[in-house]
Design a protein around this motif. Structure first.
Motif, PDB file in Angstrom:
ATOM      1  N   GLY A 293       0.837  -1.187   0.000  1.00  0.00           N
ATOM      2  CA  GLY A 293       0.000   0.000   0.000  1.00  0.00           C
ATOM      3  C   GLY A 293       0.874   1.240   0.000  1.00  0.00           C
ATOM      4  N   LEU A 294       0.307   2.356  -0.436  1.00  0.00           N
ATOM      5  CA  LEU A 294       1.073   3.599  -0.537  1.00  0.00           C
ATOM      6  C   LEU A 294       0.182   4.784  -0.193  1.00  0.00           C
ATOM      7  CD1 LEU A 294       3.671   5.153  -1.463  1.00  0.00           C
ATOM      8  CD2 LEU A 294       2.692   5.147  -3.777  1.00  0.00           C
ATOM      9  N   ILE A 295       0.643   5.589   0.758  1.00  0.00           N
ATOM     10  CA  ILE A 295       0.011   6.870   1.069  1.00  0.00           C
ATOM     11  C   ILE A 295       0.905   7.951   0.478  1.00  0.00           C
ATOM     12  CG2 ILE A 295      -0.670   8.453   2.921  1.00  0.00           C
ATOM     13  CD1 ILE A 295      -1.077   5.941   4.690  1.00  0.00           C
ATOM     14  N   THR A 296       0.337   8.799  -0.355  1.00  0.00           N
ATOM     15  CA  THR A 296       1.158   9.795  -1.043  1.00  0.00           C
ATOM     16  C   THR A 296       0.329  11.012  -1.401  1.00  0.00           C
ATOM     17  OG1 THR A 296       2.732  10.083  -2.876  1.00  0.00           O
ATOM     18  CG2 THR A 296       0.749   8.789  -3.342  1.00  0.00           C
ATOM     19  N   ASN A 297       1.007  12.092  -1.752  1.00  0.00           N
ATOM     20  CA  ASN A 297       0.326  13.305  -2.198  1.00  0.00           C
ATOM     21  C   ASN A 297       0.109  13.258  -3.706  1.00  0.00           C
ATOM     22  OD1 ASN A 297       0.735  14.029   0.484  1.00  0.00           O
ATOM     23  ND2 ASN A 297       1.290  16.129   0.003  1.00  0.00           N
ATOM     24  N   PHE A 298      -0.447  14.325  -4.253  1.00  0.00           N
ATOM     25  CA  PHE A 298      -0.598  14.462  -5.702  1.00  0.00           C
ATOM     26  C   PHE A 298       0.620  15.206  -6.249  1.00  0.00           C
ATOM     27  CE2 PHE A 298      -4.873  14.025  -4.000  1.00  0.00           C
ATOM     28  CZ  PHE A 298      -5.386  13.032  -4.819  1.00  0.00           C
ATOM     29  N   HIS A 299       1.264  14.613  -7.255  1.00  0.00           N
ATOM     30  CA  HIS A 299       2.575  15.081  -7.691  1.00  0.00           C
ATOM     31  C   HIS A 299       2.537  15.860  -9.001  1.00  0.00           C
ATOM     32  CE1 HIS A 299       4.114  12.658  -4.456  1.00  0.00           C
ATOM     33  NE2 HIS A 299       3.511  11.589  -4.934  1.00  0.00           N
ATOM     34  N   LEU A 300       3.655  16.526  -9.276  1.00  0.00           N
ATOM     35  CA  LEU A 300       3.760  17.366 -10.465  1.00  0.00           C
ATOM     36  C   LEU A 300       3.624  16.545 -11.751  1.00  0.00           C
ATOM     37  CD1 LEU A 300       5.261  19.142  -8.241  1.00  0.00           C
ATOM     38  CD2 LEU A 300       6.474  20.172 -10.160  1.00  0.00           C
ATOM     39  N   PRO A 301       3.046  17.158 -12.803  1.00  0.00           N
ATOM     40  CA  PRO A 301       3.018  16.486 -14.105  1.00  0.00           C
ATOM     41  C   PRO A 301       4.447  16.170 -14.571  1.00  0.00           C
ATOM     42  CG  PRO A 301       1.640  18.457 -14.120  1.00  0.00           C
ATOM     43  CD  PRO A 301       2.411  18.482 -12.844  1.00  0.00           C
ATOM     44  N   GLU A 302       4.610  15.016 -15.193  1.00  0.00           N
ATOM     45  CA  GLU A 302       5.880  14.590 -15.796  1.00  0.00           C
ATOM     46  C   GLU A 302       7.002  14.409 -14.782  1.00  0.00           C
ATOM     47  OE1 GLU A 302       5.265  16.507 -20.259  1.00  0.00           O
ATOM     48  OE2 GLU A 302       6.719  17.433 -18.909  1.00  0.00           O
ATOM     49  N   LEU A 305       7.904  11.305  -9.491  1.00  0.00           N
ATOM     50  CA  LEU A 305       7.022  10.854  -8.414  1.00  0.00           C
ATOM     51  C   LEU A 305       5.700  10.320  -8.955  1.00  0.00           C
ATOM     52  CD1 LEU A 305       7.749  13.699  -5.851  1.00  0.00           C
ATOM     53  CD2 LEU A 305       8.867  11.477  -6.097  1.00  0.00           C
ATOM     54  N   ILE A 306       5.130  10.975  -9.953  1.00  0.00           N
ATOM     55  CA  ILE A 306       3.906  10.439 -10.565  1.00  0.00           C
ATOM     56  C   ILE A 306       4.228   9.153 -11.328  1.00  0.00           C
ATOM     57  CG2 ILE A 306       4.010  11.785 -12.716  1.00  0.00           C
ATOM     58  CD1 ILE A 306       0.978  12.041 -12.591  1.00  0.00           C
ATOM     59  N   MET A 307       5.465   9.042 -11.824  1.00  0.00           N
ATOM     60  CA  MET A 307       5.888   7.808 -12.475  1.00  0.00           C
ATOM     61  C   MET A 307       5.985   6.668 -11.462  1.00  0.00           C
ATOM     62  SD  MET A 307       8.751   9.479 -15.015  1.00  0.00           S
ATOM     63  CE  MET A 307       8.278  10.847 -16.110  1.00  0.00           C
ATOM     64  N   VAL A 309       4.192   6.406  -8.660  1.00  0.00           N
ATOM     65  CA  VAL A 309       2.819   6.022  -8.351  1.00  0.00           C
ATOM     66  C   VAL A 309       2.259   5.127  -9.454  1.00  0.00           C
ATOM     67  CG1 VAL A 309       0.468   6.867  -7.979  1.00  0.00           C
ATOM     68  CG2 VAL A 309       2.410   8.075  -6.953  1.00  0.00           C
ATOM     69  N   SER A 310       2.567   5.454 -10.705  1.00  0.00           N
ATOM     70  CA  SER A 310       2.098   4.665 -11.845  1.00  0.00           C
ATOM     71  C   SER A 310       2.696   3.266 -11.845  1.00  0.00           C
ATOM     72  CB  SER A 310       2.439   5.380 -13.155  1.00  0.00           C
ATOM     73  OG  SER A 310       1.801   6.639 -13.233  1.00  0.00           O
ATOM     74  N   ALA A 311       3.926   3.141 -11.352  1.00  0.00           N
ATOM     75  CA  ALA A 311       4.552   1.818 -11.268  1.00  0.00           C
ATOM     76  C   ALA A 311       3.789   0.927 -10.299  1.00  0.00           C
ATOM     77  CB  ALA A 311       6.008   1.960 -10.827  1.00  0.00           C
ATOM     78  N   PHE A 312       3.254   1.515  -9.238  1.00  0.00           N
ATOM     79  CA  PHE A 312       2.550   0.735  -8.223  1.00  0.00           C
ATOM     80  C   PHE A 312       1.082   0.517  -8.580  1.00  0.00           C
ATOM     81  CE2 PHE A 312       0.318   0.645  -3.985  1.00  0.00           C
ATOM     82  CZ  PHE A 312       0.715  -0.640  -3.649  1.00  0.00           C
ATOM     83  N   TYR A 313       0.416   1.560  -9.045  1.00  0.00           N
ATOM     84  CA  TYR A 313      -1.027   1.505  -9.255  1.00  0.00           C
ATOM     85  C   TYR A 313      -1.410   1.180 -10.697  1.00  0.00           C
ATOM     86  CZ  TYR A 313      -5.933   3.054  -8.847  1.00  0.00           C
ATOM     87  OH  TYR A 313      -7.300   3.130  -8.848  1.00  0.00           O
ATOM     88  N   GLY A 314      -0.472   1.373 -11.607  1.00  0.00           N
ATOM     89  CA  GLY A 314      -0.755   1.193 -13.028  1.00  0.00           C
ATOM     90  C   GLY A 314      -0.903   2.538 -13.712  1.00  0.00           C
ATOM     91  N   TYR A 315      -0.366   2.642 -14.911  1.00  0.00           N
ATOM     92  CA  TYR A 315      -0.349   3.931 -15.604  1.00  0.00           C
ATOM     93  C   TYR A 315      -1.755   4.459 -15.879  1.00  0.00           C
ATOM     94  CZ  TYR A 315      -0.106   7.294 -19.386  1.00  0.00           C
ATOM     95  OH  TYR A 315      -0.304   8.410 -20.162  1.00  0.00           O
ATOM     96  N   ASP A 316      -2.582   3.655 -16.537  1.00  0.00           N
ATOM     97  CA  ASP A 316      -3.912   4.133 -16.933  1.00  0.00           C
ATOM     98  C   ASP A 316      -4.742   4.531 -15.720  1.00  0.00           C
ATOM     99  OD1 ASP A 316      -3.432   3.813 -19.654  1.00  0.00           O
ATOM    100  OD2 ASP A 316      -4.172   1.741 -19.669  1.00  0.00           O
ATOM    101  N   LYS A 317      -4.691   3.714 -14.665  1.00  0.00           N
ATOM    102  CA  LYS A 317      -5.496   3.991 -13.476  1.00  0.00           C
ATOM    103  C   LYS A 317      -4.989   5.235 -12.737  1.00  0.00           C
ATOM    104  CE  LYS A 317      -5.367  -0.219 -11.682  1.00  0.00           C
ATOM    105  NZ  LYS A 317      -5.728  -1.356 -10.771  1.00  0.00           N
TER     106      LYS A 317
END
Length: 342
Positions: A293-302, A305-307, A309-317
């Motif tokens: 599980g991961l608790i995190t904030n909302f990160h900058l575009p590109e 950090l958003i990458m 999150v995408s590795a854990f949750y999946g890019y599309d989701k």
């Protein structure tokens, strides 16, 4: 994947300029990886989504009030240093403004003159090696006296209270930026979490300003990550190993805790007591092997950090969740709202 794949449109007014008050009144977007459900809540209700036996792993690094403004000697020109990391003794690597006017040999005086700095050398990346002189037992006492928190550039409002940029469990001095997912916790919430049978483990990763460094390469796989220093003690390593062996959830609070856990697991195949530096880059296609599980904030575009999150949750989701967050007017970035991906 390409950098542009991680772009999203964010209205400027959604960039939080100050933390929620109280801290745990921030909003919480709960994302379930099993059934793809999305739930809107507030952070104080995090206990509704935790289970007895869960292990929360937090980063107890403490932010240095590392931005100091002084005057160049003997001209009196105003200049600024931002301490990045200790090189040895009283020598530190710093960002300097204006850098071109702070050549080796430059002397800068701060406050009443009881803190001074001499520029030793300019590095290839433009950063400076600087040696400090002071009249107190440690440099940290002078930073407490003269320094300000090194807030990211998208926060333009000055803090009324420096502690607003520290987690309530911050202990180990050394970060140039806060592990911001942890800013939502209050002492009372931490006690409620423990009382329900959730364990808490503290590791240390000193956050560098490289965490804000933009990805410049079009192909994200070509991006070179910055390095950050981490420490995991034996008791913490044992807690995590036991939780994994018993099938209990290991939940990282923040991308810094996540990077540390995944870096050590990638290196040793398990969590061990260790210290070192990591430049691990987590992006879609890289398997995360430790966290559940991961608790995190909302990160900058590109951003990296958003990458992550995408590795854990999946890019599309992940990109779909960010779209929802914008539409629902969540607050973004360091002082913004949080998401819990379980």
């Amino acid at each position: 994947m390409l950098k542009k794949d991680f772009w999203y449109d964010l209205p400027k007014e959604l960039i939080a300029q100050e933390p929620a008050e109280p801290r745990d009144s921030a909003r919480l977007l709960v994302l379930d990886r099993k059934d793809d459900s999305i739930c809107h809540d507030v952070f104080s209700n995090l206990t509704d989504y935790l289970k007895p036996g869960d292990l929360l792993v937090v980063n107890n690094s403490k932010v240095l009030p590392a931005r100091i403004v002084g005057v160049k000697q003997p001209t009196g020109a105003v200049c600024e240093l931002l301490l990045l990391r200790q090189v040895k003794g009283d020598q530190w690597e710093c960002l300097a403004k204006p850098g071109k006017r702070m050549q080796p040999g430059t002397v800068v005086s701060f406050g009443d003159g009881s803190l001074t700095a001499v520029v030793d050398e300019t590095r290839e990346d433009g950063n400076k090696y600087v040696t400090f002189r002071y009249d107190t037992e440690t440099l940290y006492e002078k930073l407490d006296e003269f320094g300000k928190m090194p807030l990211p550039p998208y926060i333009t409002k000055q803090l009324e209270d420096q502690s607003q940029y520290q987690t309530v469990y911050a202990k180990e001095l050394g970060s140039a930026a806060a592990p911001t997912a942890g800013l939502h916790f209050t002492p009372a919430l931490m006690e409620r979490i423990k009382a329900m049978g959730v364990d808490i483990a503290e590791l240390t990763l000193h956050v560098g300003l490289g965490t804000f460094r933009p990805v410049k390469e079009d192909d994200i796989a070509d991006h070179k990550m910055h390095t950050e220093r981490y420490i995991i003690t034996e008791d913490v390593a044992e807690k995590i190993r036991t939780a994994k062996a018993e099938g209990r959830r290991v939940i990282a609070v923040g991308t810094t805790s996540c990077r540390t856990l995944e870096a050590v697991t990638a290196k040793y195949g398990e969590i061990r007591a260790c210290s070192g530096e990591t430049d691990i880059f987590l992006y879609p296609g890289v398997e995360l092997k430790c966290i559940d599980g991961l608790i995190t904030n909302f990160h900058l575009p590109e951003s990296t950090l958003i990458m992550l999150v995408s590795a854990f949750y999946g890019y599309d989701k992940t990109m779909a969740a960010y779209k929802v967050a914008v539409e629902e007017k969540y607050r973004f970035f360091s002082f913004g709202d949080a998401m819990f991906i379980q």
